[in-house]
Design a protein around this motif. Sequence first.
Motif, PDB file in Angstrom:
ATOM      1  N   PHE A 347       1.094 -80.437  77.876  1.00 58.39           N
ATOM      2  CA  PHE A 347       1.956 -81.315  78.373  1.00 58.39           C
ATOM      3  C   PHE A 347       3.095 -81.216  77.266  1.00 58.39           C
ATOM      4  N   TYR A 348       3.258 -80.774  76.289  1.00 51.24           N
ATOM      5  CA  TYR A 348       4.271 -80.756  75.360  1.00 51.24           C
ATOM      6  C   TYR A 348       5.465 -79.784  75.975  1.00 51.24           C
ATOM      7  N   GLU A 349       4.731 -78.663  76.416  1.00 51.35           N
ATOM      8  CA  GLU A 349       5.515 -77.530  76.780  1.00 51.35           C
ATOM      9  C   GLU A 349       6.234 -78.237  78.301  1.00 51.35           C
ATOM     10  N   GLU A 350       5.595 -78.675  79.078  1.00 54.39           N
ATOM     11  CA  GLU A 350       6.205 -79.123  80.328  1.00 54.39           C
ATOM     12  C   GLU A 350       7.315 -80.098  79.938  1.00 54.39           C
ATOM     13  N   HIS A 351       7.058 -81.044  78.831  1.00 51.44           N
ATOM     14  CA  HIS A 351       7.971 -82.116  78.507  1.00 51.44           C
ATOM     15  C   HIS A 351       9.142 -81.456  78.077  1.00 51.44           C
ATOM     16  N   GLN A 352       9.182 -80.562  77.066  1.00 47.11           N
ATOM     17  CA  GLN A 352      10.397 -79.891  76.488  1.00 47.11           C
ATOM     18  C   GLN A 352      11.408 -79.298  77.988  1.00 47.11           C
ATOM     19  N   ILE A 353      10.624 -78.460  78.547  1.00 45.02           N
ATOM     20  CA  ILE A 353      11.346 -77.895  79.575  1.00 45.02           C
ATOM     21  C   ILE A 353      12.158 -78.932  80.347  1.00 45.02           C
ATOM     22  N   SER A 354      11.270 -80.001  80.649  1.00 45.13           N
ATOM     23  CA  SER A 354      11.873 -80.948  81.658  1.00 45.13           C
ATOM     24  C   SER A 354      13.240 -81.784  81.037  1.00 45.13           C
ATOM     25  N   ILE A 355      13.183 -81.845  79.771  1.00 45.65           N
ATOM     26  CA  ILE A 355      14.347 -82.695  79.264  1.00 45.65           C
ATOM     27  C   ILE A 355      15.355 -81.837  78.682  1.00 45.65           C
ATOM     28  N   CYS A 356      15.298 -80.514  78.958  1.00 37.79           N
ATOM     29  CA  CYS A 356      16.686 -79.613  78.494  1.00 37.79           C
ATOM     30  C   CYS A 356      17.121 -78.994  79.409  1.00 37.79           C
ATOM     31  N   ASP A 357      18.293 -78.505  79.187  1.00 38.39           N
ATOM     32  CA  ASP A 357      19.308 -77.475  80.159  1.00 38.39           C
ATOM     33  C   ASP A 357      18.850 -76.259  79.838  1.00 38.39           C
ATOM     34  N   SER A 358      18.399 -75.933  78.611  1.00 35.03           N
ATOM     35  CA  SER A 358      18.085 -74.469  78.398  1.00 35.03           C
ATOM     36  C   SER A 358      16.813 -74.532  77.550  1.00 35.03           C
ATOM     37  N   TYR A 359      15.981 -73.526  77.667  1.00 32.90           N
ATOM     38  CA  TYR A 359      14.599 -73.240  76.706  1.00 32.90           C
ATOM     39  C   TYR A 359      14.756 -72.108  76.288  1.00 32.90           C
ATOM     40  N   PHE A 360      14.849 -71.806  74.582  1.00 34.68           N
ATOM     41  CA  PHE A 360      14.963 -70.476  74.156  1.00 34.68           C
ATOM     42  C   PHE A 360      13.626 -70.028  73.518  1.00 34.68           C
ATOM     43  N   SER A 361      12.739 -69.360  74.256  1.00 35.55           N
ATOM     44  CA  SER A 361      11.426 -68.569  74.069  1.00 35.55           C
ATOM     45  C   SER A 361      11.652 -67.502  73.018  1.00 35.55           C
ATOM     46  N   TRP A 362      10.594 -67.444  72.612  1.00 34.57           N
ATOM     47  CA  TRP A 362      10.300 -66.198  71.674  1.00 34.57           C
ATOM     48  C   TRP A 362      10.071 -64.748  72.312  1.00 34.57           C
ATOM     49  N   GLY A 363      10.379 -64.894  73.888  1.00 37.17           N
ATOM     50  CA  GLY A 363      10.309 -63.639  74.638  1.00 37.17           C
ATOM     51  C   GLY A 363       9.598 -63.689  75.886  1.00 37.17           C
ATOM     52  N   TRP A 364       8.919 -64.775  76.131  1.00 39.91           N
ATOM     53  CA  TRP A 364       8.164 -64.819  77.304  1.00 39.91           C
ATOM     54  C   TRP A 364       9.323 -65.590  78.347  1.00 39.91           C
ATOM     55  N   THR A 365       9.180 -65.676  79.627  1.00 43.69           N
ATOM     56  CA  THR A 365       9.708 -66.306  80.859  1.00 43.69           C
ATOM     57  C   THR A 365       8.798 -66.651  81.857  1.00 43.69           C
TER      58      THR A 365
END
Length: 594
Positions: A347-365
């Motif tokens: 849930f916390y991953e889905e929430h972060q992506i839903s509220i942001c304009d861009s998500y900076f990952s450590w390497g994955w897409t």
Amino acid sequence: MVKRFLITTALEETWHDDEPVLFLGEWCRLFSRQEQWKEMDTEVLPYHWDNRVKLYDDYQYLQKFYERLLIDLTAQLNQIHGVEYSLRYWRILIGPWLGYFIQILFDRWTSIHDAIDNYELKETIVLTGNEESFIPSNMTHFMSLIVKDDWNHHIYASILQNFTDLPCVKLERQNIKPVSNSGRSISFKGKIKQLFVTWYTKCASLLTRNHDAFFLTTYLTHFDEIKLQLRMGQVPLLWRAVPAVKINVDKSYRQWNVDGKNHSEFETCVRALISQLMPSIYLEGYSQLTEQIACLPWPKQPKVIWTSSSYSTDDVFKAWAAEKVEYGTPLVIGQHGGGLGTHLLAFYEEHQISICDSYFSWGWTKASQPKIKAVGALKGKYPLGVRHTEQNGILLVTLKMPRMSCHLFSSTIAGQWLDNFNDQCKFVEELSIPIRDALTVRLKVDDYGWEPILRWKSRFPGIRLDEGYTKLNDLISKSRLYISTYNATTFLESFTMNIPTVMYWNPEHWELCESAVPYFNELKHVGIFHETPESAARHVVAIWDDVDGWWNSADVQQALKYFKARYCNLPNNLLDRVEDALQKVIIDSKELVS
């Protein structure tokens, strides 16, 4: 069928020990009190999320219900507070609380109704009095409450009294222990550092421009954050989180249910309890919160906002950021831990992506999520300069999870912690005596009442335990091997530190998303990742006398390179990648406005 008395938590004032009882879950049975409950005629309710297919299906339902409820709650909160904010505004501000609350309530609801449906129950005790103490002041306070027996008993009692026919014997609460709403204590060195940062920020903030980029808890080092701000042409500022003011409960704000269509009695329950248990900062304290953010020295119209951890529990930041986003400022979220991009459910991953304009990952897409930008690990760990093959120790890092579920992601939940603990014991039992004698088991300071020290000592009286107070790097520097037992940040850091690492966990409790499976299969193929503790222990015994030969072999290093590029990439040009990604977000937001 024998009639049983229902026990919902470990609060023994709600127990009957002179008749058959049903414990609602393993969370009721504290290890230190086993002499008490072992003498009783007991059964423990099977845990509904031991069925992981059910967990998956329930998660999908709860996500859909969350979206419906957030829409309804947005309209209601706008009306209550006399504002006209968007769904995204309220998602940023209350989304973490609402998502966690729905998932927690569903778990408690299901356990109660499973007990009633499958057992002959006589009655239960519910504690009454001082109900206002269970209303959190803010999100941080909420997170501290939900792991406590008192708060959970209150939830169970609310469900039992309002949504079941089970006889409830009321008992006045005694000796209520207030839950602290404060953060961790800070060391003397930390206080000096904090004072310097505060002094510098106060002085430098005089040079803040209204359109400066705003960074808070980005997960970059302070040095890298300063360099990044200089690159972006602004005076470097190390902003710190601002605590929210404490808000008293006013029941006049809580005489309502969330409007909307209910698809089940559970949904009726949720809509009724939201107003009774919502943090006061979102109701009684909302006007004070908006006044507080209006007085912040932060930029008035920042060109971008970036955080990696304040999106969840920092209500002051969330209210401020939500307001800025409402008027066009782009929001960037950075990855700040492991497991992200690999868990099947999160849930916390889905929430972060839903509220942001861009998500900076450590390497994955993810192909389905164009917002995700693979910039690299924001705060990389590096080798300690130790030849691990020359060390005599072996370090096993253990899992810390609440006794009752809090929020859903692919992990052990509630009593499944005991399965995880038993796996650690199996691992130790399979080790040869010399390796076992070299083992240190690293525990966490807060054990949530699972009492692992007592459990470990009862199984292995002579075992060496670190209770969580020693610096992890000090333990690592004395270790030949690092043993990781759950899917989180731990092994990502050991990989980047080049510490020979063996991992194992139950794949039925730590389900991987489809895109992550090939990467873990590569680790499995070379002996880094194992799905049983016995397999991991046999591998440790096999390589113990030549860890370097195994770890530095071509196959192992190739698998590590493949995995690290995806999940813990340490690029040499990290700041270049971050700056480029930020500038792209800023440009895109300007084009969107124009």
